[in-house]
Write a protein that holds these residues in place. Sequence first.
Motif, PDB file in Angstrom:
ATOM      1  N   GLU A 168      24.449  25.430  37.483  1.00 34.32           N
ATOM      2  CA  GLU A 168      24.127  24.306  36.607  1.00 34.32           C
ATOM      3  C   GLU A 168      23.855  24.727  35.172  1.00 34.32           C
ATOM      4  O   GLU A 168      23.995  23.912  34.260  1.00 34.32           O
ATOM      5  CB  GLU A 168      22.968  23.505  37.186  1.00 34.32           C
ATOM      6  N   THR A 169      23.514  25.981  34.930  1.00 35.38           N
ATOM      7  CA  THR A 169      23.278  26.439  33.553  1.00 35.38           C
ATOM      8  C   THR A 169      24.583  26.515  32.756  1.00 35.38           C
ATOM      9  O   THR A 169      24.554  26.589  31.532  1.00 35.38           O
ATOM     10  CB  THR A 169      22.584  27.816  33.521  1.00 35.38           C
ATOM     11  N   LYS A 170      25.718  26.502  33.437  1.00 33.06           N
ATOM     12  CA  LYS A 170      27.018  26.575  32.757  1.00 33.06           C
ATOM     13  C   LYS A 170      27.625  25.201  32.473  1.00 33.06           C
ATOM     14  O   LYS A 170      28.644  25.108  31.792  1.00 33.06           O
ATOM     15  CB  LYS A 170      27.998  27.397  33.593  1.00 33.06           C
ATOM     16  N   LEU A 171      27.009  24.138  32.994  1.00 40.48           N
ATOM     17  CA  LEU A 171      27.564  22.799  32.801  1.00 40.48           C
ATOM     18  C   LEU A 171      27.614  22.425  31.318  1.00 40.48           C
ATOM     19  O   LEU A 171      26.643  22.625  30.587  1.00 40.48           O
ATOM     20  CB  LEU A 171      26.738  21.759  33.552  1.00 40.48           C
ATOM     21  N   LEU A 172      28.751  21.895  30.901  1.00 42.90           N
ATOM     22  CA  LEU A 172      28.920  21.360  29.554  1.00 42.90           C
ATOM     23  C   LEU A 172      28.885  19.845  29.648  1.00 42.90           C
ATOM     24  O   LEU A 172      29.388  19.268  30.613  1.00 42.90           O
ATOM     25  CB  LEU A 172      30.267  21.786  28.970  1.00 42.90           C
ATOM     26  N   SER A 173      28.311  19.195  28.633  1.00 43.00           N
ATOM     27  CA  SER A 173      28.293  17.729  28.648  1.00 43.00           C
ATOM     28  C   SER A 173      29.558  17.201  27.983  1.00 43.00           C
ATOM     29  O   SER A 173      30.038  17.748  26.984  1.00 43.00           O
ATOM     30  CB  SER A 173      27.046  17.195  27.946  1.00 43.00           C
ATOM     31  N   PHE A 174      30.102  16.161  28.573  1.00 44.02           N
ATOM     32  CA  PHE A 174      31.286  15.483  28.067  1.00 44.02           C
ATOM     33  C   PHE A 174      30.902  14.020  27.844  1.00 44.02           C
ATOM     34  O   PHE A 174      31.069  13.189  28.741  1.00 44.02           O
ATOM     35  CB  PHE A 174      32.436  15.592  29.079  1.00 44.02           C
ATOM     36  N   PRO A 175      30.356  13.688  26.664  1.00 42.39           N
ATOM     37  CA  PRO A 175      29.952  12.306  26.397  1.00 42.39           C
ATOM     38  C   PRO A 175      31.161  11.403  26.158  1.00 42.39           C
ATOM     39  O   PRO A 175      32.294  11.888  26.034  1.00 42.39           O
ATOM     40  CB  PRO A 175      29.099  12.437  25.132  1.00 42.39           C
ATOM     41  N   PRO A 176      30.938  10.083  26.083  1.00 42.89           N
ATOM     42  CA  PRO A 176      32.049   9.152  25.865  1.00 42.89           C
ATOM     43  C   PRO A 176      32.890   9.562  24.654  1.00 42.89           C
ATOM     44  O   PRO A 176      32.358   9.986  23.632  1.00 42.89           O
ATOM     45  CB  PRO A 176      31.356   7.811  25.624  1.00 42.89           C
ATOM     46  N   GLY A 177      34.207   9.445  24.823  1.00 44.31           N
ATOM     47  CA  GLY A 177      35.124   9.796  23.749  1.00 44.31           C
ATOM     48  C   GLY A 177      35.625  11.230  23.815  1.00 44.31           C
ATOM     49  O   GLY A 177      36.554  11.600  23.106  1.00 44.31           O
TER      50      GLY A 177
END
Length: 159
Positions: free
Chosen positions: A105-114
């Motif tokens: 989970e420390t490697k997760l990148l966030s991909f917000p809308p757009g």
Amino acid sequence: MPLCEKMVGVLAVLVMSGLCAAVAADTLEYDRVTSTDLKWNPLPSMPKGTQTTVLHGNPGKPGLYTVRLKIPPNSKMPVHSHPDERVRVIISGTYYSALGDKVDETKLLSFPPGTFSHVPPKVWQFAETKDEEVVFEITGIGPTGIDYLNAEDDPRKQK
């Protein structure tokens, strides 16, 4: 063959080509899908409650396809890969994803809308949603599918 006859022959080919192109143009139509046209269906290969709709093509056959996915809040996608190269665009919610053959989970990148992202073929990855539903589109060249690193993680095999 005299020059005049050659020119008439070339002109005839050009006219016929133009007529064929005009006929073809008259038969072209948009592949148009509005939000009211969407027919959502369960997607058993993803976490419970995930839904999909096909916007273009057939993801199970060779050729271009576009699908939209709706993933419920607090869903986890264990380590998996896809056979095809694809691109995705997040429409709503924030998607969290990372590459690797072990969930970290420390490697997760966030991909917000757009957010636009390219996903290479046959690359191990894992993902999750947090406290909100996530909707995104995927476009790729089929056939597509999903393979789980650990067979026991595949929702289609769980009771």
